[in-house]
Design an enzyme around this catalytic site. Structure first.
Site, PDB file in Angstrom:
ATOM      1  NE  ARG A 149     -28.571  27.277  17.566  1.00 34.75           N
ATOM      2  CZ  ARG A 149     -28.937  26.221  16.844  1.00 34.75           C
ATOM      3  NH1 ARG A 149     -28.273  25.086  16.923  1.00 34.75           N
ATOM      4  NH2 ARG A 149     -29.987  26.299  16.025  1.00 34.75           N
ATOM      5  CG  HIS A 159     -18.629  22.957  10.379  1.00 35.16           C
ATOM      6  ND1 HIS A 159     -18.781  24.124  11.081  1.00 35.16           N
ATOM      7  CD2 HIS A 159     -19.853  22.342  10.401  1.00 35.16           C
ATOM      8  CE1 HIS A 159     -20.032  24.234  11.510  1.00 35.16           C
ATOM      9  NE2 HIS A 159     -20.698  23.169  11.118  1.00 35.16           N
ATOM     10  CD  GLN A 171     -31.757  21.740  10.508  1.00 33.59           C
ATOM     11  OE1 GLN A 171     -31.558  21.257   9.408  1.00 33.59           O
ATOM     12  NE2 GLN A 171     -30.898  21.576  11.504  1.00 33.59           N
ATOM     13  CB  VAL A 184     -13.636  19.494  17.046  1.00 31.25           C
ATOM     14  CG1 VAL A 184     -12.393  20.363  17.252  1.00 31.25           C
ATOM     15  CG2 VAL A 184     -13.398  18.479  15.930  1.00 31.25           C
ATOM     16  CD  GLN A 204     -27.960  16.443  12.517  1.00 33.41           C
ATOM     17  OE1 GLN A 204     -28.751  17.366  12.538  1.00 33.41           O
ATOM     18  NE2 GLN A 204     -26.677  16.637  12.219  1.00 33.41           N
ATOM     19  N   GLY A 262     -20.999  15.029  12.390  1.00 35.22           N
ATOM     20  CA  GLY A 262     -20.302  15.106  13.675  1.00 35.22           C
ATOM     21  C   GLY A 262     -21.050  14.362  14.771  1.00 35.22           C
ATOM     22  CB  SER A 293     -21.736  24.760  18.968  1.00 35.65           C
ATOM     23  OG  SER A 293     -22.958  25.329  18.555  1.00 35.65           O
TER      24      SER A 293
HETATM   25  O1  PAF Z   1     -25.998  19.331  11.682  1.00 37.58           O
HETATM   26  C1  PAF Z   1     -26.345  20.260  10.921  1.00 37.58           C
HETATM   27  O2  PAF Z   1     -25.605  21.220  10.701  1.00 37.58           O
HETATM   28  C2  PAF Z   1     -27.690  20.197  10.231  1.00 37.58           C
HETATM   29  O3  PAF Z   1     -28.652  19.639  11.064  1.00 37.58           O
HETATM   30  C3  PAF Z   1     -27.638  19.462   8.879  1.00 37.58           C
HETATM   31  C4  PAF Z   1     -27.284  18.005   9.048  1.00 37.58           C
HETATM   32  C5  PAF Z   1     -26.640  20.154   7.956  1.00 37.58           C
HETATM   33  C6  PAF Z   1     -29.026  19.527   8.210  1.00 37.58           C
HETATM   34  O4  PAF Z   1     -29.429  20.830   7.990  1.00 37.58           O
END
Ligand code: PAF
Length: 280
Positions: free
Chosen positions: A187, A34, A61, A176, A153, A147, A185
């Site tokens: 996670r 990030h 989501q 990265v 996405q 990213g 990630s």
């Molecule tokens: O990639 C993410 O972290 C999420 O899917 C996003 C783009 C912030 C939307 O909630």
């Protein structure tokens, strides 16, 4: 650094922000991946422009049996990192602020969302498109940065921005990785030590598959079968999907044609990781 927790405040701020406004949408639990996006945003916003980072774990989501409640929330630490990165504005609404309880409007991308993560996570990309469309409308960015780890996405959001005429340029940033290749990630923190070691099989498989293609493997099924077998050698890995597809349509063809996207989603315990490699 200013923190806006309400939509109304963010809208008021974004009307007056020096341009270009560069948005980095995130779900928080920030890591070096990030921060690389934020660094890129700062380059695009330059001396006069503004960098906005959103921190919002978007409930729409996540599927009903997915990890929404478990998803890491590290608001104070995130703000500290963003302050050090000299981010201008943090937009951190809570779900009640973002969504009306009787909301009945969603954004659906209906082509690229059918496959890969879209097939395994029904409704996921509609949640992503809806929240990103709302973030675009609330923060009014000129540029938004995402990213490349979330390749699908990215492709879907580019399509949405094009189809809905959002005046936003979508910019991507390479994945990265840890030293051993594991894609960063939020996670990853859920992995046990054994799972963490096992998870390197995803990227090593993608790299080896790339070599096989460069050495002349032409049949998509052969490459996909080999990737499946390679990942399955790791006993902690449970494959969700592996694919070799066209990076624009996300559809496979019988024979590998460049450019090709190799992508995988794999569970280690209950943690689902994704990664990809684009061969141009
Ligand atoms: O990639 C993410 O972290 C999420 O899917 C996003 C783009 C912030 C939307 O909630």
């Amino acid at each position: 650094m200013q923190i806006a927790k309400s939509v109304r405040l963010m809208q008021r701020l974004s009307g007056a922000l020096p341009r270009p406004v560069v948005l980095v949408p995130t779900m928080g639990a920030l890591h070096a991946g990030h921060l690389a996006l934020v660094k890129k945003a700062k380059r695009f916003s330059g001396r006069v422009g503004s960098t906005v980072v959103s921190l919002f774990v978007n409930p729409t989501q996540f599927g009903p049996v997915e990890d929404f409640h478990k998803y890491p929330r590290t608001f104070q630490a995130d703000c500290e990192l963003l302050r050090n990165a000299r981010c201008g504005i943090v937009f951190a609404p809570n779900p009640e602020e973002m969504y009306f309880s009787d909301k009945s409007t969603t954004v659906v991308e209906s082509e690229l969302s059918r496959v890969m993560c879209g097939a395994s996570r029904p409704g996921h990309f509609s949640g992503v498109c809806t929240v990103v469309a709302k973030l675009f409308l609330i923060t009014r960015p000129n540029i938004a940065i995402f990213g490349e780890k979330d390749f699908q996405q990215l492709a879907i959001l580019r399509r949405m921005a094009r189809d809905l005429n959002f005046p936003v340029r979508i910019v991507s940033h390479p994945t990265v990785r840890e030293k051993d290749g594991l894609a960063l990630s939020s996670r990853n923190r859920f992995l046990t030590n054994k799972e963490r070691r096992a998870a390197t099989v995803i990227f090593s498989t993608l790299l080896e598959a790339e070599q096989k293609i460069r050495n002349g493997w032409h049949l998509t099924s052969r490459v996909e079968d080999w990737m499946r077998a390679s990942i399955s050698e790791e006993e902690l890995a449970k494959i969700d999907y592996v694919v070799a597809v066209d990076p624009v349509t996300l559809q496979p063809s019988d024979r590998i044609r460049m450019p090709v996207l190799l992508a995988a989603a794999v569970f280690f315990g209950s943690t689902r990781l994704i990664d990809n490699r684009l061969l141009e």
